[in-house]
Design a protein around this motif. Structure first.
Motif, PDB file in Angstrom:
ATOM      1  N   PHE A  89     -43.318 -56.955-128.291  1.00  0.00           N
ATOM      2  CA  PHE A  89     -43.142 -57.938-129.370  1.00  0.00           C
ATOM      3  C   PHE A  89     -42.398 -57.267-130.516  1.00  0.00           C
ATOM      4  N   SER A  90     -41.473 -57.973-131.116  1.00  0.00           N
ATOM      5  CA  SER A  90     -40.726 -57.407-132.239  1.00  0.00           C
ATOM      6  C   SER A  90     -40.545 -58.464-133.323  1.00  0.00           C
ATOM      7  N   LEU A  91     -40.546 -57.995-134.562  1.00  0.00           N
ATOM      8  CA  LEU A  91     -40.327 -58.854-135.729  1.00  0.00           C
ATOM      9  C   LEU A  91     -39.182 -58.280-136.540  1.00  0.00           C
ATOM     10  N   SER A  92     -38.307 -59.138-137.047  1.00  0.00           N
ATOM     11  CA  SER A  92     -37.170 -58.647-137.830  1.00  0.00           C
ATOM     12  C   SER A  92     -37.092 -59.369-139.169  1.00  0.00           C
ATOM     13  N   GLY A  93     -36.558 -58.656-140.143  1.00  0.00           N
ATOM     14  CA  GLY A  93     -36.380 -59.251-141.467  1.00  0.00           C
ATOM     15  C   GLY A  93     -35.812 -58.235-142.431  1.00  0.00           C
ATOM     16  N   LEU A  94     -36.039 -58.465-143.712  1.00  0.00           N
ATOM     17  CA  LEU A  94     -35.477 -57.619-144.760  1.00  0.00           C
ATOM     18  C   LEU A  94     -36.596 -56.905-145.512  1.00  0.00           C
ATOM     19  N   GLY A  95     -36.345 -55.616-145.832  1.00  0.00           N
ATOM     20  CA  GLY A  95     -37.314 -54.841-146.576  1.00  0.00           C
ATOM     21  C   GLY A  95     -37.225 -55.122-148.069  1.00  0.00           C
ATOM     22  N   ALA A  96     -37.951 -54.340-148.845  1.00  0.00           N
ATOM     23  CA  ALA A  96     -38.022 -54.548-150.296  1.00  0.00           C
ATOM     24  C   ALA A  96     -36.672 -54.400-150.961  1.00  0.00           C
ATOM     25  N   GLU A  97     -35.808 -53.584-150.422  1.00  0.00           N
ATOM     26  CA  GLU A  97     -34.474 -53.349-150.996  1.00  0.00           C
ATOM     27  C   GLU A  97     -33.392 -54.134-150.269  1.00  0.00           C
ATOM     28  N   GLY A  98     -33.791 -55.106-149.483  1.00  0.00           N
ATOM     29  CA  GLY A  98     -32.817 -55.890-148.729  1.00  0.00           C
ATOM     30  C   GLY A  98     -32.332 -55.177-147.481  1.00  0.00           C
ATOM     31  N   ASP A  99     -32.980 -54.072-147.125  1.00  0.00           N
ATOM     32  CA  ASP A  99     -32.593 -53.309-145.933  1.00  0.00           C
ATOM     33  C   ASP A  99     -33.083 -54.013-144.670  1.00  0.00           C
ATOM     34  N   LYS A 100     -32.313 -53.859-143.585  1.00  0.00           N
ATOM     35  CA  LYS A 100     -32.619 -54.540-142.323  1.00  0.00           C
ATOM     36  C   LYS A 100     -33.665 -53.745-141.541  1.00  0.00           C
ATOM     37  N   LYS A 101     -34.679 -54.463-141.076  1.00  0.00           N
ATOM     38  CA  LYS A 101     -35.757 -53.796-140.344  1.00  0.00           C
ATOM     39  C   LYS A 101     -36.165 -54.580-139.103  1.00  0.00           C
ATOM     40  N   VAL A 102     -36.581 -53.821-138.087  1.00  0.00           N
ATOM     41  CA  VAL A 102     -37.185 -54.413-136.890  1.00  0.00           C
ATOM     42  C   VAL A 102     -38.487 -53.670-136.621  1.00  0.00           C
TER      43      VAL A 102
END
Length: 633
Positions: A89-102
């Motif tokens: 299972f994976s979730l993706s979105g943006l971190g606190a600084e707008g950085d891309k994360k999975v």
């Protein structure tokens, strides 16, 4: 950065909102099953379908009260780069600084485990019995390492992957899964248990401050695949520092020929290469050099060996560590290739190819034929082989088998033979003498001049072991034996295994047998064929057990004297009833090949002790000077 088609397979992709809706309105596990079959053409067993049903409903429970943005991306069954492994299972979105994360989430239904002495390994109930398996935190972390090492979007820093594990049936009162011996992996990939739902949600919120409508996962699965610059530079540096990996003469010629062929291979232009050579001719050396150098060319590549000892030892030599590392993904066994789609890899380097088996899996019930599957999985497959080192009933690796399946694939076959050997002090005469004295083949070498190669015969196992210990100045001398004694110490460390009069020793380290041959302190134990094949030391001491004896000047074998714990000739008693002649001939070959292999592990010398007096006298009589190379130091 982007390619037209995905470079990673992903079975299901949506957002948190859509995933929760699918869970409410349809049977989500059935949807995943249908998409998986359509995407891969593979089959899914009942246990995996049940796992999807249970684990995905638990993830829905976590996400419903997570307060995550509903546009956070969701991915289910994400294939790791250049591997058959899948991220649950994976979730993706943006971190606190707008950085891309999975966030990569490993899901488990386990309710209990046992700790082991092996690095990052636990035991749990699977398939009706307890099995050794990777710790979930290690597993999640290893997947993140694959992306960091082989996915350009991650390796360049554009996307950050964050691993973790969720064991939704595991009660926090069961402390084994968080035992301190696993701390290093728990820190790399946090673990959440049944009662940790709010803590798990907090972890997700900490990393995903905003949604992305699945755009980050989309970028991840479309990113270019290839070894990262850091991985290549790291391996190159380590290879240069290891003088033992330098290629010499014929080794260099074969290496360059294989390298050129591998780079030219392509779908429809498949290549199969057979590199044949006896002990010490440099087969593994060539394989390791190809592995490291061809990463430069962005080839999807793996070093494959049936026996785990060679791949673990070569990995530890490259990384200068006996612990698992970020280089793990480059080394694997052949058991999973029945699940691999055609042409997944550019190059497979199959070391010890004579050890390949027909079926795969712990119960020998998976796949069709490992030779066929390895050829199918790559554009170019290189088999490093020595047919005289087949040492179990199951070993099927042969040049004939390789040629047969290459023809089925329509692949062009190239064959090379390595003749100059650098083990055994470079003495081809010793190898020929050994073949003769063991009755493997007739040669002109009836007697051995021990001035060419340090070969000695001892009258007691204690004396043999003491001399080998004295040679262990740089951790390069070991004692090995035929598997004629049970491994009692595996389950009770207070017990001795090999007992011959006053001589009492244990078999190789049960906690780390794969790297026994290079582990400091393991000189105290005795190794076997399974922990030293494909590897070498400067001096080897060999205890020849009662399974190989001499009667009236003839070498004979006694399969019944092998330990019942030895898997090499498993099923002998049953098979001999239905096919006595063929079974006895095969067992005879396995035993002779076993001792030939054990007695060619020493670069500078081989010392032996025979439990049978007549056998010991036979070996002494075949030395020039009759006993001049016996137990005198």
């Amino acid at each position: 950065m982007q390619t037209e088609k995905p470079t990673h397979l992903l079975v299901y992709q949506s957002t948190v909102a859509q995933f929760l809706q699918d869970c409410d309105e349809i049977e989500i596990s059935s949807l995943i099953h249908d998409r998986y079959v359509a995407l891969t053409g593979g089959k899914v067993g009942p246990s995996e379908q049940a796992s999807w049903k249970n684990s995905l409903s638990e993830m829905a429970r976590v996400l419903r009260r997570s307060q995550l943005d509903e546009t956070v991306g969701v991915g289910i069954e994400l294939f790791a780069p250049q591997a058959t492994s899948r991220v649950d299972f994976s979730l993706s979105g943006l971190g606190a600084e707008g950085d891309k994360k999975v966030i990569l989430i490993e899901l488990k239904q386990w309710s209990s485990v046992d700790v082991t002495e092996k690095d990052a390994i636990v035991r749990t109930v699977l398939g009706g019995g307890k099995q050794d398996v990777p710790h979930p935190s290690y597993q999640a972390w290893s997947y993140a390492n694959l992306f960091e090492g082989f996915n350009e979007a991650v390796s360049c820093g554009d996307i950050k992957v964050v691993p973790c594990a969720f064991l939704h049936n595991y009660e926090s009162t069961q402390r084994e899964i968080i035992d301190q011996r696993y701390d290093v992996y728990l820190q790399k990939a946090p673990l959440f248990l049944k009662g940790d739902l709010e803590k798990f949600r907090e972890f997700l919120r900490e990393h995903l401050h905003g949604g992305d409508n699945g755009k980050v996962i989309h970028a991840l699965i479309h990113a270019k695949i290839g070894a990262s610059k850091a991985l290549i530079e790291g391996l190159n540096h380590l290879l240069k520092e290891n003088k033992e990996f330098v290629l010499i003469d014929q080794q260099k010629l074969v290496y360059e020929a294989v390298r050129a062929t591998a780079k030219a291979a392509a779908p429809g232009k498949h290549r199969v290469i057979i590199v044949e050579g006896g002990p010490g001719t440099g087969k593994s050396l060539i394989a390791i050099n190809l592995l490291v150098k061809l990463l430069h060319d962005n080839l999807a590549i793996r070093y494959v060996s049936k026996n785990s000892a060679p791949r673990h030892v070569y990995k530890s030599k490259l990384t200068k560590s006996t612990l698992r590392s970020r280089f793990d993904s480059l080394f694997c066994g052949p058991d999973s290739f029945h699940k691999v789609q055609s042409n997944t890899f550019d190059l497979l380097l199959v070391d010890e190819a004579h050890r390949l088996t027909e079926k795969s899996g712990a119960y020998g019930n998976l796949g069709e034929n490992q030779v066929k599957e390895l050829i199918n999985a790559a554009k170019c497959t290189v088999f490093f082989i020595d047919e005289d080192q087949c040492v179990t009933f199951k070993d099927i690796g042969s040049k004939a088998q390789i040629r047969r399946w290459a023809q089925v694939k329509g692949a062009v076959v190239e064959e090379y033979e390595l003749q100059s050997q650098f083990r055994c002090s470079g003495s081809d005469g010793y190898i020929s003498w050994l073949d003769n004295i063991l009755g493997i083949r007739s040669t002109a070498n009836h007697f051995l001049d021990s001035k060419q190669y340090d070969f000695r015969i001892f009258d007691s196992p204690q004396e043999l072991h003491e001399v080998i210990e004295s040679k262990n100045i740089e951790n390069k001398a070991r004692v090995v034996a035929g598997y004629c004694w049970p491994w009692s110490s595996k389950n009770d460390i207070s017990k001795m295994d090999i007992v011959i009069g006053n001589y009492q020793r244990q078999w190789n380290l049960s906690s780390n047998s794969s790297v026994w041959i290079v582990t400091p302190g393991s000189i105290d134990q005795v190794g076997c064929i399974h922990t030293c094949q494909g590897l070498e030391v400067e001096y080897v001491g060999v205890i020849v057990g009662p399974d190989l004896i001499v009667r009236d000047g003839q070498v004979v074998t006694a399969p019944e004297m092998r330990s019942s714990m030895d898997q090499s000739i498993r099923g002998y008693k049953t098979r001999v009833k239905t096919s006595p002649n063929a079974t006895k001939a095969l067992a005879d070959k396995v035993i002779r090949n076993t001792y030939r292999t054990l007695m060619t592990r020493g670069l500078k010398g081989c010392y032996i002790y025979c439990t049978d007096d007549e056998t010991r006298s036979y070996f002494k009589a075949r030395l020039e000077g009759h006993g001049s190379a016996s137990s005198k130091e």
